[in-house]
Design a protein around this motif. Structure first.
Motif, short mmCIF file in Angstrom:
data_model
loop_
_atom_site.label_atom_id
_atom_site.label_comp_id
_atom_site.label_asym_id
_atom_site.label_seq_id
_atom_site.Cartn_x
_atom_site.Cartn_y
_atom_site.Cartn_z
N ILE A 414 0.81 -1.22 0.00
CA ILE A 414 0.00 0.00 0.00
C ILE A 414 0.85 1.28 0.00
CG2 ILE A 414 -1.59 1.37 1.42
CD1 ILE A 414 -3.15 -1.14 1.98
N PRO A 415 1.87 1.42 0.87
CA PRO A 415 2.67 2.67 0.82
C PRO A 415 3.32 2.90 -0.55
CG PRO A 415 3.12 1.47 2.83
CD PRO A 415 2.31 0.55 1.97
N MET A 416 3.84 1.83 -1.14
CA MET A 416 4.49 1.95 -2.44
C MET A 416 3.50 2.39 -3.51
SD MET A 416 6.37 -1.14 -4.51
CE MET A 416 4.87 -2.16 -4.49
N LEU A 417 2.35 1.73 -3.58
CA LEU A 417 1.36 2.05 -4.61
C LEU A 417 0.69 3.39 -4.34
CD1 LEU A 417 -0.27 -1.47 -5.02
CD2 LEU A 417 1.24 -0.32 -6.64
N ALA A 418 0.46 3.71 -3.07
CA ALA A 418 -0.18 4.99 -2.73
C ALA A 418 0.71 6.17 -3.14
CB ALA A 418 -0.50 5.05 -1.25
N SER A 419 2.01 6.03 -2.94
CA SER A 419 2.92 7.12 -3.33
C SER A 419 2.91 7.32 -4.84
CB SER A 419 4.34 6.81 -2.83
OG SER A 419 4.88 5.66 -3.47
N ILE A 420 2.86 6.21 -5.57
CA ILE A 420 2.79 6.31 -7.03
C ILE A 420 1.47 6.93 -7.46
CG2 ILE A 420 2.70 4.96 -9.17
CD1 ILE A 420 4.59 2.95 -7.80
N GLY A 421 0.36 6.52 -6.82
CA GLY A 421 -0.93 7.12 -7.12
C GLY A 421 -0.96 8.61 -6.82
N MET A 422 -0.29 9.03 -5.76
CA MET A 422 -0.22 10.46 -5.43
C MET A 422 0.51 11.23 -6.53
SD MET A 422 0.53 10.69 -1.34
CE MET A 422 0.55 12.49 -1.42
N ILE A 423 1.57 10.64 -7.05
CA ILE A 423 2.32 11.29 -8.13
C ILE A 423 1.41 11.51 -9.33
CG2 ILE A 423 4.21 11.01 -9.79
CD1 ILE A 423 5.66 9.40 -7.59
N PHE A 424 0.65 10.48 -9.71
CA PHE A 424 -0.27 10.61 -10.85
C PHE A 424 -1.32 11.70 -10.58
CE2 PHE A 424 0.39 5.78 -11.55
CZ PHE A 424 1.65 6.03 -12.05
N ALA A 425 -1.83 11.76 -9.34
CA ALA A 425 -2.86 12.75 -9.00
C ALA A 425 -2.29 14.17 -9.05
CB ALA A 425 -3.42 12.46 -7.61
N LEU A 426 -1.06 14.35 -8.59
CA LEU A 426 -0.45 15.67 -8.63
C LEU A 426 -0.15 16.11 -10.06
CD1 LEU A 426 1.91 15.38 -5.53
CD2 LEU A 426 -0.23 16.69 -5.72
N ILE A 427 0.15 15.15 -10.92
CA ILE A 427 0.30 15.48 -12.35
C ILE A 427 -1.04 15.94 -12.92
CG2 ILE A 427 0.82 14.54 -14.65
CD1 ILE A 427 2.84 12.69 -13.30
N ARG A 428 -2.12 15.26 -12.54
CA ARG A 428 -3.46 15.69 -12.97
C ARG A 428 -3.76 17.10 -12.45
NH1 ARG A 428 -9.19 14.44 -13.24
NH2 ARG A 428 -9.94 16.39 -14.09
N GLU A 429 -3.40 17.36 -11.19
CA GLU A 429 -3.61 18.69 -10.62
C GLU A 429 -2.84 19.75 -11.40
OE1 GLU A 429 -5.03 21.61 -8.03
OE2 GLU A 429 -5.60 19.50 -8.08
#
Length: 457
Positions: A414-429
């Motif tokens: 979860i920490p590994m995948l969540a950090s990657i998901g956050m990166i994708f979300a910040l790119i969307r932002e």
């Protein structure tokens, strides 16, 4: 869509935006996600209780170790000494690691072959004795007898065909043990291992270069943010789309229902078809009466500043997120060290024994279909809803967390995948369009896929 689209003109059902209704939807979403996690964890637990097949981690380490052994022998023939490439301490460590990940009786037999290559036949025979003492099935015992004949003193009759049929590459490796150095039957599996070893080294160097570039790009991005030279478009888009956000949460609830349903579908239905089912929530937004422009902007299905520019920004954004990803990976490794639970993904096993055509299909699925579908759902529909109720960092964290939870790698990941998901979300932002986050997602998936090709090519 490069120009600013007009304000949506339709008026969705006012009940969609009721705070009580939206609160109910989010609670329902949490319950459904929890149900899905329990279902997947139960399924994975059953699979772990009855391990079958060959562990990809074991296979990669085995081929890499044998390849290092070949490099050491080549160095010895050049008069450099084997210890320069593969010291005794390193050989011992490789053997210990190999035995730790050899969890099934089949992998223990394969480990015997690698240990004989790295150390000596006597050590391999000791491991064989341990396999027999565990009272394995008759097939395992018969294979152990075949290996015993190879490593016995004096050498017994070697049944090449039976070893290859039972152990594949490992069987051929064992059967060629006592042949002369230049015999093609002996050299072929060892050269294959050497090829794997060299590709792993190149892959690792490429990964290090990516991490280094990521640190540089991340530092540059932070400087630009402090100077106020980075524009973030998603907040402006959300302010222009104040109505109908509840429908986006409805779509996410529908997504989890579909996810639960797809988990019960027959195994023969292709994974790509299952992924396509997950796009139905976009159709739900249409059924709920949202304006076409609102759907396009809310989900991020537009070209932003241009497709190629958005793709380039996605790649740069991915590199800028490397420090965050490193933090997530570190936390995952910490959890693995404490709990001993190794993250795994079912698709990894699909690469084992797959043909080149099958591998190409997996490449399209993992690096094409998955980024498209998952970005529409998590950084499109879900992030738009969250961004209307909380700040960018919190929305990125929440969407990243649920993105991680619904993946079947296990809780340790979860920490590994969540950090990657956050990166994708910040790119969307940053970009507003999903093209950037889709590009980053595809790049991220390409890294492990190339390793799978190296392992099973």
């Amino acid at each position: 869509m490069n120009s600013s689209p007009s304000q949506p003109t339709s008026s969705p059902d006012p009940f969609i935006d009721s705070p009580f209704f939206r609160g109910f939807l989010f609670v329902l979403f949490l319950v459904l996600v929890a149900t899905y996690v329990v279902l997947i964890d139960f399924t994975n637990e059953q699979q772990r209780a009855q391990p079958q097949g060959m562990s990809p981690q074991f296979h990669l380490l085995a081929r890499y170790s044998v390849g290092l052994g070949q490099l050491a022998q080549m160095a010895a023939r050049e008069g450099q000494g084997t210890d320069r490439i593969l010291p005794v301490e390193t050989r011992t460590q490789l053997v210990e690691q190999l035995l730790q990940v050899a969890l099934t009786p089949d992998d223990r037999l394969r480990a015997v072959v690698v240990v004989a290559e790295l150390q000596d036949p006597e050590t391999a025979r000791n491991i064989l004795s341990g396999v027999r003492e565990a009272e394995p099935p008759l097939e395992i015992l018969n294979t152990a007898d075949l290996l015993e004949a190879v490593y016995a003193e004096p050498v017994g009759t070697v049944n090449r065909e039976a070893l290859e049929e039972r152990l594949g590459w490992y069987g051929k490796l064992a059967a060629g043990t006592h042949l002369v150095e230049d015999d093609p039957y002996r050299t072929q599996p060892r050269m294959a291992a050497l090829s794997t070893c060299l590709m792993v080294i190149v892959w690792f160097m490429g990964l290090l270069a990516t991490l280094g570039a990521g640190v540089v790009v991340s530092g540059f991005a932070m400087v630009q943010m402090r100077r106020g030279k980075l524009a973030f478009f998603q907040q402006a888009l959300n302010l222009r789309l104040p109505k109908g956000r509840g429908a986006f949460m409805e779509a996410m609830v529908l997504f989890i229902w579909i996810l639960l349903f797809s988990a019960m579908l027959p195994a023969w239905i292709p994974a790509a078809v299952r992924f396509m089912f997950l796009l139905l929530p976009v159709g739900w937004l249409v059924l709920r009466g949202l304006d076409r422009q609102q759907i396009i902007l809310g989900v991020g299905l537009h070209a932003g500043k241009g497709i190629w520019r958005e793709m380039a920004c996605g790649a740069l954004g991915y590199l800028a997120g490397v420090p965050l990803a490193m933090l997530g990976f570190a936390l995952t490794f910490l959890i693995v060290g404490i709990t001993g639970n190794q993250p795994s993904h079912p698709i990894v096993e699909s690469f084992a024994g797959a043909s080149w055509l099958d591998m190409l299909g997996l490449l399209v699925l993992v690096c094409g279909v998955a980024p498209l579908v998952e970005e529409i759902l998590f950084r499109g529909i879900f992030y738009h809803y969250l961004r209307g109720t909380m700040g960018a960092l919190m929305a990125a964290l929440v969407s990243g967390f649920f993105f991680a939870v619904i993946h079947p790698q296990g809780l340790a990941a979860i920490p590994m995948l969540a950090s990657i998901g956050m990166i994708f979300a910040l790119i969307r932002e940053w970009r507003g369009s999903l093209i950037g986050s889709m590009t980053a997602h595809a790049l991220n998936n390409t890294i492990p896929v190339t390793l799978m090709f190296i392992m099973f090519h």
